[in-house]
Scaffold this motif. Structure first.
Motif, short mmCIF file in Angstrom:
data_model
loop_
_atom_site.label_atom_id
_atom_site.label_comp_id
_atom_site.label_asym_id
_atom_site.label_seq_id
_atom_site.Cartn_x
_atom_site.Cartn_y
_atom_site.Cartn_z
N GLU A 198 0.52 -1.54 -0.07
CA GLU A 198 0.25 -0.01 -0.46
C GLU A 198 0.88 1.31 -0.17
O GLU A 198 0.20 2.13 -0.50
N ALA A 199 2.22 1.03 0.98
CA ALA A 199 2.94 2.11 0.91
C ALA A 199 3.22 2.40 -0.64
O ALA A 199 3.42 3.89 -1.58
N ALA A 200 3.43 1.11 -1.18
CA ALA A 200 4.19 1.07 -2.49
C ALA A 200 3.14 1.94 -3.60
O ALA A 200 3.96 3.05 -4.49
N ALA A 201 2.02 1.90 -3.19
CA ALA A 201 0.90 2.70 -4.13
C ALA A 201 0.56 3.98 -4.01
O ALA A 201 1.17 4.70 -4.97
N PHE A 202 1.52 3.94 -2.58
CA PHE A 202 0.82 5.97 -2.48
C PHE A 202 1.83 6.93 -2.66
O PHE A 202 1.56 7.10 -3.49
N CYS A 203 3.02 5.77 -2.74
CA CYS A 203 4.01 7.31 -3.48
C CYS A 203 3.77 7.37 -4.98
O CYS A 203 4.56 7.69 -5.40
N GLN A 204 3.88 5.76 -5.11
CA GLN A 204 3.90 6.21 -6.90
C GLN A 204 2.94 6.76 -7.43
O GLN A 204 2.96 7.87 -8.11
N ALA A 205 1.46 6.72 -6.73
CA ALA A 205 0.32 7.63 -6.76
C ALA A 205 1.12 9.48 -6.51
O ALA A 205 0.94 10.12 -7.43
N PHE A 206 1.68 9.27 -5.40
CA PHE A 206 2.21 10.96 -4.59
C PHE A 206 3.00 11.61 -5.47
O PHE A 206 2.87 12.67 -6.64
N LYS A 207 4.09 11.18 -6.10
CA LYS A 207 4.99 11.08 -6.96
C LYS A 207 4.82 11.76 -8.11
O LYS A 207 4.82 12.65 -8.87
N ALA A 208 3.74 10.68 -8.69
CA ALA A 208 2.85 11.35 -10.11
C ALA A 208 2.64 12.44 -10.31
O ALA A 208 2.40 13.63 -11.11
N GLY A 209 2.24 13.09 -8.75
CA GLY A 209 1.30 14.30 -9.02
C GLY A 209 1.90 15.38 -7.81
O GLY A 209 1.62 16.74 -8.18
N TYR A 210 3.08 14.80 -7.91
CA TYR A 210 3.49 15.76 -6.90
C TYR A 210 4.58 17.18 -7.17
O TYR A 210 5.70 16.79 -8.27
N THR A 211 4.20 18.70 -7.27
CA THR A 211 5.44 19.13 -8.49
C THR A 211 6.12 20.02 -6.62
O THR A 211 4.89 20.88 -6.45
N PRO A 212 7.38 19.70 -6.46
CA PRO A 212 7.38 21.16 -5.60
C PRO A 212 8.24 22.34 -5.74
O PRO A 212 7.83 22.29 -6.75
N LYS A 213 7.04 23.43 -4.37
CA LYS A 213 7.42 24.41 -4.86
C LYS A 213 8.12 25.18 -3.89
O LYS A 213 8.11 25.27 -3.05
N VAL A 262 10.00 3.69 2.45
CA VAL A 262 9.48 5.08 2.23
C VAL A 262 10.73 5.87 1.70
O VAL A 262 10.50 6.39 0.93
N SER A 263 11.70 6.06 2.00
CA SER A 263 13.10 7.14 1.96
C SER A 263 13.36 6.80 0.67
O SER A 263 13.51 7.04 -0.41
N ALA A 264 13.42 5.09 0.22
CA ALA A 264 13.99 5.05 -0.86
C ALA A 264 12.88 5.48 -2.43
O ALA A 264 13.20 5.83 -3.17
N LEU A 265 11.49 4.67 -1.88
CA LEU A 265 10.68 5.56 -3.09
C LEU A 265 10.82 7.35 -3.13
O LEU A 265 10.02 6.84 -4.47
N LEU A 266 10.79 7.37 -2.23
CA LEU A 266 10.61 8.88 -1.93
C LEU A 266 12.08 9.53 -2.65
O LEU A 266 12.30 10.92 -3.03
N ALA A 267 12.81 8.65 -2.74
CA ALA A 267 14.25 9.11 -3.29
C ALA A 267 14.36 10.56 -4.86
O ALA A 267 14.38 9.73 -5.34
N GLY A 268 14.41 11.62 -4.25
CA GLY A 268 14.85 12.76 -5.18
C GLY A 268 14.15 13.13 -5.41
O GLY A 268 13.27 14.19 -6.29
N SER A 269 12.89 13.17 -5.30
CA SER A 269 11.65 13.72 -5.01
C SER A 269 11.92 15.13 -3.96
O SER A 269 10.81 15.74 -4.44
N SER A 270 12.52 14.90 -3.21
CA SER A 270 12.20 16.62 -2.18
C SER A 270 11.26 16.28 -1.01
O SER A 270 11.35 17.20 -0.42
N VAL A 271 10.53 15.10 -1.16
CA VAL A 271 9.41 15.01 -0.26
C VAL A 271 10.55 14.04 0.87
O VAL A 271 11.16 13.27 0.39
#
Ligand code: PEP
Length: 247
Positions: free
Chosen positions: A16-31, A48-57
């Protein structure tokens, strides 16, 4: 600076965490000027740290112990949290205080230990309904903030979370939030002077996309710590977008 953090509490399995991170990253634009963070349960921190690496989250733990290592079965240390890829750690959440007996004495040690490990602590404070009804809200917050007198200044995010508003669907009125956030802002100045004024003060307690614009409009509110609504990637994205629109 605005900051919105998802507190997943004891929810989600790895798929579920993997699905969340995938969906979240697809629509997240940092500001610039608006940070986003996710606090998964300890079992998911590495993933989750690995899944979000490079996303600034940024990833936060929901709690950690102050001792660096040793015979403390069931606990995790700040350095283990850091090693799992975390940027910070939530400390003193009301569920830790009220269900698991977290004390201010421990929180002083946890804050110092977090700083030693270069973790950003998110210190939660808030009154119960009984304390509010008895007119003790500001006294309770003053007492909870005294840990910062003992520790002295350091990097910090503060979260005001009225206990009666957490997970209840009962959000505090803007006028109640305004009174408390202005009070905390003043207290921080008295405690840490200029360094106190740089500390973001989040609001937490039944935040949803429907009520967040009104909360963000309150003076001295610098974002949100979000439980229930943060389990849905679309809602969490919306909340971040609302905070980004204010910077
Ligand atoms: C929280 O977990 O810190 C919280 C505020 O939860 P909720 O948004 O569900 O009230």
């Amino acid at each position: 600076m605005k900051i919105v953090i998802a507190n997943w509490k004891m929810n989600l399995l790895s798929q579920e965490a993997a699905a969340f991170c995938q969906a979240f990253k697809a629509g997240y634009t940092p500001k610039a000027g608006c940070e986003a963070g996710i606090a998964p349960p300890a079992t998911l921190l590495h993933q989750v740290s690995a899944l979000l690496a490079g996303s600034s989250v940024q990833v936060y733990a929901q709690n950690a112990y102050f001792e660096p290592k040793g015979a403390f079965t069931g606990e995790i240390s700040m350095s283990q949290v850091k090693d799992a890829g975390c940027h910070g750690v939530i400390l003193g959440h009301s569920e830790r205080r009220h269900i698991f007996g977290e004390t201010d004495e421990n929180l002083v040690k946890k804050l110092k230990s977090a700083w030693e490990c270069e973790l950003m602590p998110v210190l939660c404070i808030g009154e119960t309904l009984t304390q509010r009804d008895a007119g003790f809200t500001l006294d309770v917050l003053h007492k909870q903030l005294e840990v910062l007198k003992v520790t002295g200044p350091g990097p910090l995010v503060l979260a005001y979370e009225p206990v009666w508003a957490i997970g209840t669907g009962r959000v505090a009125e803007p006028v109640q939030i305004e009174e408390v956030h202005a009070f905390i802002h003043d207290e921080l100045w008295h405690l840490w002077h200029d360094r106190g004024l740089d500390i973001p003060i989040q609001y937490g307690g039944s935040v949803t996309p429907e009520n967040f614009d009104g909360i963000l409009a309150v003076p001295f509110v610098s974002g949100g710590l979000v439980g229930g609504a943060s389990l849905d990637p679309a809602k969490f994205q919306k909340l971040i977008g609302q905070a980004q629109a204010t910077v």
